[in-house]
Design a protein around this motif. Structure first.
Motif, mmCIF file in Angstrom:
data_model
loop_
_atom_site.group_PDB
_atom_site.id
_atom_site.type_symbol
_atom_site.label_atom_id
_atom_site.label_comp_id
_atom_site.label_asym_id
_atom_site.label_seq_id
_atom_site.Cartn_x
_atom_site.Cartn_y
_atom_site.Cartn_z
ATOM 1 N N THR A 39 0.904 -1.307 0.022
ATOM 2 C CA THR A 39 -0.162 -0.041 0.045
ATOM 3 C C THR A 39 0.810 1.229 0.100
ATOM 4 O OG1 THR A 39 -0.343 0.613 2.274
ATOM 5 C CG2 THR A 39 -1.455 -1.313 1.392
ATOM 6 N N PRO A 40 0.303 2.577 -0.428
ATOM 7 C CA PRO A 40 0.982 3.561 -0.432
ATOM 8 C C PRO A 40 1.607 4.222 0.946
ATOM 9 C CG PRO A 40 -1.330 3.892 -1.145
ATOM 10 C CD PRO A 40 -0.914 2.454 -1.278
ATOM 11 N N LEU A 41 0.991 3.589 2.024
ATOM 12 C CA LEU A 41 1.338 3.924 3.318
ATOM 13 C C LEU A 41 2.606 3.341 3.771
ATOM 14 C CD1 LEU A 41 -2.072 4.076 5.267
ATOM 15 C CD2 LEU A 41 -1.063 5.711 3.982
ATOM 16 N N ARG A 42 3.106 2.182 3.331
ATOM 17 C CA ARG A 42 4.199 1.560 3.407
ATOM 18 C C ARG A 42 5.477 1.830 2.169
ATOM 19 N NH1 ARG A 42 1.695 2.042 7.458
ATOM 20 N NH2 ARG A 42 1.040 0.585 8.797
ATOM 21 N N ASP A 54 7.509 4.310 -13.301
ATOM 22 C CA ASP A 54 6.801 4.862 -14.204
ATOM 23 C C ASP A 54 5.222 4.577 -13.751
ATOM 24 O OD1 ASP A 54 8.834 5.764 -16.192
ATOM 25 O OD2 ASP A 54 8.937 3.793 -17.003
ATOM 26 N N VAL A 55 4.993 3.321 -13.360
ATOM 27 C CA VAL A 55 3.546 3.176 -13.351
ATOM 28 C C VAL A 55 3.433 2.338 -12.037
ATOM 29 C CG1 VAL A 55 1.352 2.478 -14.124
ATOM 30 C CG2 VAL A 55 3.090 2.957 -15.791
ATOM 31 N N VAL A 56 2.381 2.473 -11.203
ATOM 32 C CA VAL A 56 2.007 1.739 -9.983
ATOM 33 C C VAL A 56 0.516 1.235 -10.118
ATOM 34 C CG1 VAL A 56 1.568 1.820 -7.574
ATOM 35 C CG2 VAL A 56 3.520 3.003 -8.301
ATOM 36 N N VAL A 57 0.293 0.064 -9.750
ATOM 37 C CA VAL A 57 -0.931 -0.685 -9.969
ATOM 38 C C VAL A 57 -1.282 -1.095 -8.675
ATOM 39 C CG1 VAL A 57 -0.609 -1.305 -12.335
ATOM 40 C CG2 VAL A 57 -0.034 -2.665 -10.842
ATOM 41 N N HIS A 58 -2.611 -1.158 -8.494
ATOM 42 C CA HIS A 58 -3.138 -1.721 -7.325
ATOM 43 C C HIS A 58 -4.407 -2.560 -7.556
ATOM 44 C CE1 HIS A 58 -1.255 0.437 -3.849
ATOM 45 N NE2 HIS A 58 -1.104 1.475 -4.747
ATOM 46 N N SER A 59 -4.664 -3.526 -6.911
ATOM 47 C CA SER A 59 -5.858 -4.243 -6.761
ATOM 48 C C SER A 59 -6.708 -3.101 -5.687
ATOM 49 C CB SER A 59 -5.822 -5.706 -6.310
ATOM 50 O OG SER A 59 -7.017 -6.230 -6.123
ATOM 51 N N VAL A 60 -7.552 -2.431 -5.879
ATOM 52 C CA VAL A 60 -8.282 -1.676 -4.834
ATOM 53 C C VAL A 60 -9.025 -2.649 -4.089
ATOM 54 C CG1 VAL A 60 -10.029 0.124 -4.644
ATOM 55 C CG2 VAL A 60 -8.334 0.256 -6.124
ATOM 56 N N THR A 61 -9.191 -3.727 -4.587
ATOM 57 C CA THR A 61 -10.324 -4.854 -3.853
ATOM 58 C C THR A 61 -9.576 -5.096 -2.457
ATOM 59 O OG1 THR A 61 -10.508 -5.789 -6.043
ATOM 60 C CG2 THR A 61 -11.064 -7.064 -4.268
ATOM 61 N N LYS A 62 -8.478 -5.201 -2.706
ATOM 62 C CA LYS A 62 -7.712 -5.610 -1.356
ATOM 63 C C LYS A 62 -7.604 -4.556 -0.126
ATOM 64 C CE LYS A 62 -6.803 -9.436 -3.735
ATOM 65 N NZ LYS A 62 -7.145 -8.927 -4.969
ATOM 66 N N PHE A 63 -6.348 -4.110 0.401
ATOM 67 C CA PHE A 63 -6.081 -3.337 1.422
ATOM 68 C C PHE A 63 -6.895 -2.105 1.330
ATOM 69 C CE2 PHE A 63 -2.682 -6.238 2.094
ATOM 70 C CZ PHE A 63 -3.217 -6.422 3.330
ATOM 71 N N PHE A 104 5.906 -3.831 7.858
ATOM 72 C CA PHE A 104 6.042 -5.268 7.354
ATOM 73 C C PHE A 104 4.865 -5.781 6.896
ATOM 74 C CE2 PHE A 104 9.503 -4.589 10.552
ATOM 75 C CZ PHE A 104 10.632 -4.832 9.573
ATOM 76 N N GLY A 105 3.770 -5.132 7.112
ATOM 77 C CA GLY A 105 2.369 -5.378 6.094
ATOM 78 C C GLY A 105 1.689 -6.336 7.101
ATOM 79 N N ALA A 106 0.499 -6.777 6.436
ATOM 80 C CA ALA A 106 -0.549 -7.739 7.239
ATOM 81 C C ALA A 106 -0.490 -9.192 6.640
ATOM 82 C CB ALA A 106 -1.726 -7.066 7.402
ATOM 83 N N ILE A 107 0.259 -9.559 5.997
ATOM 84 C CA ILE A 107 0.217 -10.940 5.142
ATOM 85 C C ILE A 107 1.658 -11.775 5.530
ATOM 86 C CG2 ILE A 107 0.567 -12.156 3.023
ATOM 87 C CD1 ILE A 107 -1.910 -10.371 3.492
ATOM 88 N N LEU A 108 1.377 -13.060 6.037
ATOM 89 C CA LEU A 108 2.555 -14.020 6.497
ATOM 90 C C LEU A 108 2.120 -15.382 6.096
ATOM 91 C CD1 LEU A 108 2.330 -15.473 10.054
ATOM 92 C CD2 LEU A 108 0.866 -13.565 9.374
ATOM 93 N N THR A 109 2.969 -16.251 5.826
ATOM 94 C CA THR A 109 2.672 -17.527 5.571
ATOM 95 C C THR A 109 3.152 -18.460 6.601
ATOM 96 O OG1 THR A 109 4.704 -17.743 4.320
ATOM 97 C CG2 THR A 109 2.715 -16.859 3.066
ATOM 98 N N ILE A 110 2.399 -19.699 6.582
ATOM 99 C CA ILE A 110 2.923 -20.760 7.345
ATOM 100 C C ILE A 110 2.905 -22.052 6.428
ATOM 101 C CG2 ILE A 110 2.207 -19.957 9.646
ATOM 102 C CD1 ILE A 110 -0.315 -21.668 9.405
ATOM 103 N N GLU A 111 4.106 -22.867 6.759
ATOM 104 C CA GLU A 111 4.310 -24.065 5.947
ATOM 105 C C GLU A 111 4.050 -25.289 6.696
ATOM 106 O OE1 GLU A 111 7.601 -26.178 2.930
ATOM 107 O OE2 GLU A 111 8.002 -23.956 3.748
ATOM 108 N N LEU A 112 3.323 -26.119 6.120
ATOM 109 C CA LEU A 112 3.016 -27.657 6.696
ATOM 110 C C LEU A 112 3.714 -28.467 5.841
ATOM 111 C CD1 LEU A 112 1.277 -27.479 9.332
ATOM 112 C CD2 LEU A 112 0.544 -25.520 7.558
ATOM 113 N N PRO A 113 3.781 -29.831 6.207
ATOM 114 C CA PRO A 113 4.595 -30.743 5.757
ATOM 115 C C PRO A 113 4.111 -30.953 4.289
ATOM 116 C CG PRO A 113 4.370 -31.467 7.769
ATOM 117 C CD PRO A 113 3.285 -30.150 7.624
ATOM 118 N N ASP A 114 2.790 -30.797 3.839
ATOM 119 C CA ASP A 114 2.164 -31.316 2.580
ATOM 120 C C ASP A 114 1.130 -30.638 2.412
ATOM 121 O OD1 ASP A 114 0.251 -33.003 3.947
ATOM 122 O OD2 ASP A 114 2.142 -34.348 4.035
ATOM 123 N N GLY A 115 0.154 -30.784 1.296
ATOM 124 C CA GLY A 115 -1.017 -30.279 1.018
ATOM 125 C C GLY A 115 -2.146 -30.752 1.877
ATOM 126 N N ASP A 116 -2.178 -31.997 2.193
ATOM 127 C CA ASP A 116 -3.191 -32.782 2.967
ATOM 128 C C ASP A 116 -3.135 -32.150 4.395
ATOM 129 O OD1 ASP A 116 -3.830 -34.131 0.783
ATOM 130 O OD2 ASP A 116 -2.709 -36.097 1.148
#
Length: 415
Positions: A205-208, A217-226, A328-340
């Motif tokens: 976001t432009p706040l960070r 030259d150009v900045v794009v956003h999905s306004v849908t999100k934050f 640092f934003g509001a998105i993080l990821t966690i990882e598990l051993p597999d998809g199941d």
């Protein structure tokens, strides 16, 4: 005005006049009256409507880093301490519509340098365009600065021989791997080589982060999100300081009909008013969750294999993020051993909602490799967490319960 919080609330409201509405009115019309023989600012709604202007100008000011008030549908100038001049932004019917318009700044035969991890919709579009021979696609690890600079140089040399333009597309942090690019270095190298430079600023976001100040030259956003922030509309935006690029993007929007509806614009502007308080709260939650889940690694208490967040010192680009981003934003990821295992965790959530998208007030969780077009370099058991503004203890307890439950079931199955 010197602070984004003030401008978010006050920008785009117009001058104080007795009897004037506090909020900009909504234009529910498809066409406008005209006087024969006279120039008219407004004609047909596909070309533009007055109620788009407040949000388009507000977004432009935010990306430029200026705090000036409503200018009235003209060229947006900036304060002396923020020497970036931008034209009013351009709203589109969706983030993908904005992305498509910007991508089509490249004529057939052009070259596109794209992060290997980027928004899945655009990655698929770029691949489709490459398969049809409309462009040559070059994928890079955007966090590896020297390697990207080498690609920029090689592609620029090749394109010069072919008399073809080149576009560098940067997403930082990337979706969903949260890689952080060295924006100043990459944009400087790209501009030196004559590339068109685009930054998807949806996550930061432009706040960070304000890529125009680094030379994009150009900045794009999905306004849908934050920006809109409530998971109740679809919209995109593009912002540029270049008059010719602005003209071409406006023409593309008009001729392709990729315009937003009036009610969506009203809702998006209302959502942007609270961006600062929402982002602060969600970012605080995300940082705390990242620290708590990182502390569980190696304990055997849960099936967690990894936690990724730019605010953790274990993140590969933590120092870069700390120096370059305003948070640092509001998105993080966690990882598990597999998809199941990841799917089993998601099935046992109560407060978190298993859903795609991000940036809303509610917390969402998604296993990204459930999508066939997500690259194989994204771990099968990776869950992207879009952290909302709920109480952090409740969010932690819900996800921890699901993790423990799956760990217990796995132990029972394995005897």
């Amino acid at each position: 005005m010197t602070d984004e919080r003030t401008y978010l609330v006050s920008g785009g409201r117009g001058a104080h006049q007795e009897g004037a509405p506090v909020n900009p009115p909504v234009d529910f019309t498809s066409t406008y009256r005209y006087r024969p023989g006279a120039e008219s600012r407004w004609d047909y709604a596909r070309e533009g409507v007055p109620s788009w202007a407040p949000l388009e100008e507000l977004l432009a000011h935010l990306e430029a880093g200026t705090r000036q008030g409503h200018r009235g549908h003209g060229f947006v100038t900036t304060a002396e301490e923020h020497p970036v001049a931008v034209l009013p932004g351009l709203l589109f019917s969706s983030g993908m519509a904005a992305i498509s318009a910007v991508t089509h700044l490249l004529p057939p035969g052009g070259h596109l340098i794209l992060p290997r991890h980027s928004y899945m919709g655009f990655s698929s579009l770029a691949q489709q365009m490459a398969d049809r021979g409309l462009l040559t696609l070059h994928r890079v690890d955007i966090a590896e600065t020297e390697a990207v600079k080498t690609t920029i140089a090689d592609v620029a040399t090749l394109a010069q021989a072919q008399d073809s333009p080149v576009m560098l597309w940067v997403e930082s942090p990337t979706n969903p791997m949260l890689e952080v690019a060295d924006l100043p270095a990459l944009l400087a190298e790209a501009k030196r080589r004559g590339l068109i430079t685009v930054v998807d600023n949806t996550f930061a976001t432009p706040l960070r982060q304000q890529p125009l100040k680094h030379g994009a030259d150009v900045v794009v956003h999905s306004v849908t999100k934050f920006l809109a922030g409530h998971s109740d509309l679809i919209m995109g935006a593009a912002i540029t300081a270049d008059e010719e690029l602005h003209r071409r993007l406006h023409e593309h929007r008009t001729l392709h009909g990729a315009i937003p509806g009036p009610m969506e614009v009203f809702l998006a502007l209302r959502g942007v008013r609270t961006l600062a308080v929402r982002l602060d709260a969600a970012e605080s939650n995300a940082g705390e969750l990242a620290r708590r889940f990182a502390a569980l690694l190696g304990t055997g208490e849960t099936p967690l294999r990894g936690v990724r967040y730019p605010g953790l010192d274990t993140h590969p680009q933590h120092s870069r993020a700390a120096a370059q981003l305003g948070g640092f934003g509001a998105i993080l990821t966690i990882e598990l051993p597999d998809g199941d295992t990841a799917d089993a965790v998601l099935e046992n959530l109560s407060l978190w909602t298993p859903a795609t998208s991000l940036g809303g007030v509610e917390s969402l969780a998604e296993r990204r490799r459930r999508h066939a077009t997500e690259p194989e370099t994204v771990p099968d058991g990776l869950i992207r967490l879009s952290v909302g503004i709920e109480h952090v203890d409740d969010l932690y307890a819900d996800l921890l319960h699901a993790l423990r439950l799956v760990a217990s079931e796995n132990r029972d199955e394995n005897g």
